[in-house]
Design a protein around this motif. Structure first.
Motif, mmCIF file in Angstrom:
data_model
loop_
_atom_site.group_PDB
_atom_site.id
_atom_site.type_symbol
_atom_site.label_atom_id
_atom_site.label_comp_id
_atom_site.label_asym_id
_atom_site.label_seq_id
_atom_site.Cartn_x
_atom_site.Cartn_y
_atom_site.Cartn_z
ATOM 1 N N ALA A 150 -9.408 -3.105 7.843
ATOM 2 C CA ALA A 150 -8.867 -1.533 8.890
ATOM 3 C C ALA A 150 -7.782 -1.202 8.112
ATOM 4 O O ALA A 150 -7.127 -0.029 8.730
ATOM 5 C CB ALA A 150 -9.093 -2.048 10.392
ATOM 6 N N GLU A 151 -6.928 -2.371 7.597
ATOM 7 C CA GLU A 151 -5.805 -2.067 7.356
ATOM 8 C C GLU A 151 -5.444 -1.615 6.399
ATOM 9 O O GLU A 151 -4.065 -0.920 5.743
ATOM 10 C CB GLU A 151 -4.457 -3.638 7.733
ATOM 11 C CG GLU A 151 -5.108 -4.278 9.055
ATOM 12 C CD GLU A 151 -4.735 -5.327 9.466
ATOM 13 O OE1 GLU A 151 -4.243 -6.004 7.659
ATOM 14 O OE2 GLU A 151 -4.339 -6.122 10.319
ATOM 15 N N ARG A 152 -6.381 -0.930 5.745
ATOM 16 C CA ARG A 152 -5.809 -1.231 3.705
ATOM 17 C C ARG A 152 -5.549 0.236 3.662
ATOM 18 O O ARG A 152 -5.196 0.736 2.386
ATOM 19 C CB ARG A 152 -6.809 -1.480 3.751
ATOM 20 C CG ARG A 152 -7.226 -1.819 1.639
ATOM 21 C CD ARG A 152 -8.376 -2.067 0.766
ATOM 22 N NE ARG A 152 -8.625 -3.197 1.991
ATOM 23 C CZ ARG A 152 -9.751 -4.274 1.340
ATOM 24 N NH1 ARG A 152 -10.666 -3.512 0.792
ATOM 25 N NH2 ARG A 152 -9.979 -5.806 2.165
ATOM 26 N N PRO A 153 -5.756 0.876 4.572
ATOM 27 C CA PRO A 153 -5.737 2.924 3.827
ATOM 28 C C PRO A 153 -3.942 2.673 4.302
ATOM 29 O O PRO A 153 -3.075 3.241 3.117
ATOM 30 C CB PRO A 153 -6.409 3.290 5.020
ATOM 31 C CG PRO A 153 -7.842 2.709 5.003
ATOM 32 C CD PRO A 153 -7.532 1.345 5.475
ATOM 33 N N GLU A 154 -3.758 1.538 5.498
ATOM 34 C CA GLU A 154 -2.268 1.862 5.423
ATOM 35 C C GLU A 154 -1.502 1.251 5.342
ATOM 36 O O GLU A 154 -0.417 1.862 4.559
ATOM 37 C CB GLU A 154 -2.177 1.410 7.333
ATOM 38 C CG GLU A 154 -0.298 1.640 7.469
ATOM 39 C CD GLU A 154 0.197 2.977 7.945
ATOM 40 O OE1 GLU A 154 1.418 3.387 7.637
ATOM 41 O OE2 GLU A 154 -0.797 3.160 8.355
ATOM 42 N N LEU A 155 -1.611 0.046 3.803
ATOM 43 C CA LEU A 155 -0.971 -0.154 3.835
ATOM 44 C C LEU A 155 -0.894 0.068 1.934
ATOM 45 O O LEU A 155 0.081 0.562 1.091
ATOM 46 C CB LEU A 155 -1.362 -2.159 2.971
ATOM 47 C CG LEU A 155 -0.689 -2.896 2.148
ATOM 48 C CD1 LEU A 155 1.152 -2.573 2.657
ATOM 49 C CD2 LEU A 155 -0.705 -3.965 2.243
ATOM 50 N N ARG A 156 -1.866 0.047 1.524
ATOM 51 C CA ARG A 156 -2.107 1.929 0.312
ATOM 52 C C ARG A 156 -1.159 2.443 0.714
ATOM 53 O O ARG A 156 -0.845 2.828 -0.416
ATOM 54 C CB ARG A 156 -3.387 1.869 0.311
ATOM 55 C CG ARG A 156 -3.548 2.876 -1.572
ATOM 56 C CD ARG A 156 -5.396 2.960 -1.286
ATOM 57 N NE ARG A 156 -5.782 3.656 -2.814
ATOM 58 C CZ ARG A 156 -5.076 5.025 -3.568
ATOM 59 N NH1 ARG A 156 -4.194 5.731 -2.293
ATOM 60 N NH2 ARG A 156 -5.491 5.065 -3.971
ATOM 61 N N ASP A 213 -5.673 -0.051 -5.470
ATOM 62 C CA ASP A 213 -6.686 -0.806 -4.551
ATOM 63 C C ASP A 213 -6.641 -1.703 -4.823
ATOM 64 O O ASP A 213 -7.065 -2.678 -4.498
ATOM 65 C CB ASP A 213 -8.091 0.487 -4.898
ATOM 66 C CG ASP A 213 -7.712 2.034 -4.131
ATOM 67 O OD1 ASP A 213 -7.172 2.001 -3.092
ATOM 68 O OD2 ASP A 213 -8.076 2.885 -5.459
ATOM 69 N N LEU A 214 -6.776 -1.847 -6.299
ATOM 70 C CA LEU A 214 -6.791 -3.703 -6.897
ATOM 71 C C LEU A 214 -5.411 -4.349 -6.110
ATOM 72 O O LEU A 214 -6.105 -5.626 -5.464
ATOM 73 C CB LEU A 214 -6.735 -3.881 -7.793
ATOM 74 C CG LEU A 214 -6.575 -5.138 -8.788
ATOM 75 C CD1 LEU A 214 -8.045 -5.939 -8.097
ATOM 76 C CD2 LEU A 214 -6.453 -5.063 -10.409
ATOM 77 N N VAL A 215 -4.653 -3.884 -6.198
ATOM 78 C CA VAL A 215 -3.652 -5.053 -5.628
ATOM 79 C C VAL A 215 -3.800 -4.858 -4.090
ATOM 80 O O VAL A 215 -3.606 -5.895 -3.512
ATOM 81 C CB VAL A 215 -2.647 -3.810 -5.498
ATOM 82 C CG1 VAL A 215 -0.966 -4.395 -4.756
ATOM 83 C CG2 VAL A 215 -1.847 -3.777 -7.752
ATOM 84 N N GLU A 247 4.075 -1.386 13.601
ATOM 85 C CA GLU A 247 2.781 -0.805 14.271
ATOM 86 C C GLU A 247 1.448 -1.258 13.513
ATOM 87 O O GLU A 247 0.715 -0.787 14.167
ATOM 88 C CB GLU A 247 3.301 0.314 15.500
ATOM 89 C CG GLU A 247 4.006 -0.211 16.345
ATOM 90 C CD GLU A 247 4.798 1.199 17.248
ATOM 91 O OE1 GLU A 247 3.439 1.440 18.189
ATOM 92 O OE2 GLU A 247 6.042 1.305 17.211
ATOM 93 N N LYS A 248 1.466 -0.710 12.407
ATOM 94 C CA LYS A 248 0.584 -0.078 11.729
ATOM 95 C C LYS A 248 0.072 -1.149 11.159
ATOM 96 O O LYS A 248 -1.400 -1.388 11.025
ATOM 97 C CB LYS A 248 0.355 1.171 10.937
ATOM 98 C CG LYS A 248 1.187 2.445 11.588
ATOM 99 C CD LYS A 248 0.881 3.398 11.361
ATOM 100 C CE LYS A 248 0.729 4.741 11.927
ATOM 101 N NZ LYS A 248 1.100 6.171 11.080
#
Length: 280
Positions: free
Chosen positions: A143-149, A133-135, A39-40
């Motif tokens: 918008a999705e970056r913090p969740e995947l990180r 962060d590079l990966v 969902e995220k």
């Protein structure tokens, strides 16, 4: 298409599902399919219906249940159906607004080290924890970056038993140009999210990453490797690297402008079958 151990093929598909689960997603098994959901992370890569088989007389209930699962979450799933697609599933999906992708999605597998003895490509290595962060920057929107990180950090540094995540990055002239995620579950290592920076595409960066994974056994000893191709050109390229196609799927997806809604139900009528009544 080469015939391989069906258990190994199913293990490759299970590893992909486990990868989504480990990143914080879920999988719901229903009759005829597995509904993979995150969902995220609303991208189709993490939200798809892996169809195993649905009979024509049961498809209405199947699609209502599957679509309701995603539409309640405002998610746009894709449907993966083994090729060739049964006519009743094709017509039903088109009726719901889904359209088949031009090319099939192909699962390819390889075992052990590559046949050639070429050394690992220069400039490619496993990523350091400080490079998370590079990966992440290779794949997600802002918008999705913090969740995947956050999800990657957990799996990378705190894996569950039987799993391992190894990000790989490729550099050229001290500049990062390509990356991939290698996720191993039990004895199968999937190579996912192979990506190249836009200005560096067509220069072999993605190829170098895949070659490095195989040449250095990033997935660990005895691993079977799996990877997906979404075009004939990529499939041919991976075959040249020692992979072999083991399963083909047709992908059905919603156009961007399609509404997330089921068509109105047909008028209700009397039951078509009634249980027999005992004599009074």
């Amino acid at each position: 298409m080469r015939v391989v151990d069906p258990l190994a093929t199913e293990a490759a598909l299970a590893t992909e599902r486990q990868f989504v689960l480990s990143l914080g997603g879920s999988a719901l098994e229903i009759a005829g399919a597995t509904l993979v959901t995150h969902e995220k992370l609303p991208a189709p890569r993490f939200n798809f219906v892996q169809v195993t088989g649905v009979g024509a007389e049961r498809q209405t209930a199947f699609f209502e249940r599957a679509l309701d699962h995603y539409f309640q979450r405002a998610l746009r799933p894709t449907f993966r159906i083994p090729d060739p697609v049964p006519a009743h599933l094709d017509s039903a999906l088109r009726r719901f607004g889904f359209r088949p992708a031009e090319d099939p999605l192909v699962l390819l597998c390889a075992e052990g080290l590559p046949a050639d003895s070429a050394p690992p490509p220069e400039g490619v290595r496993t990523a350091r924890s400080s490079e998370v962060d590079l990966v992440v920057s290779f794949w997600t929107h802002e918008a999705e970056r913090p969740e995947l990180r956050a999800a990657l950090e957990v799996v990378w540094n705190h894996p569950n038993p039987d799993e391992q995540l190894v990000p790989v990055v490729g550099y050229r002239a001290a500049r990062p140009v390509s990356a991939a995620l290698v996720y191993r579950y039990r004895s199968t290592a999937g190579i996912y999210a192979v990506a190249t920076q836009p200005l560096s595409r067509g220069q072999g960066g993605a190829t170098d990453v895949v070659r490095y994974v195989r040449a250095t056994s990033v997935g660990g000893p005895g691993a079977q490797y799996s990877i997906f191709a979404d075009s004939p050109r990529l499939e041919r390229h991976l075959e040249a690297l020692g992979f072999r196609a083991v399963r083909r799927f047709r992908i059905y997806e919603l156009p961007r402008g399609a509404e997330l809604a089921l068509p109105p139900a047909s008028p209700s009528g009397p039951p078509r079958w009634r249980p027999p009544r005992a004599p009074r």
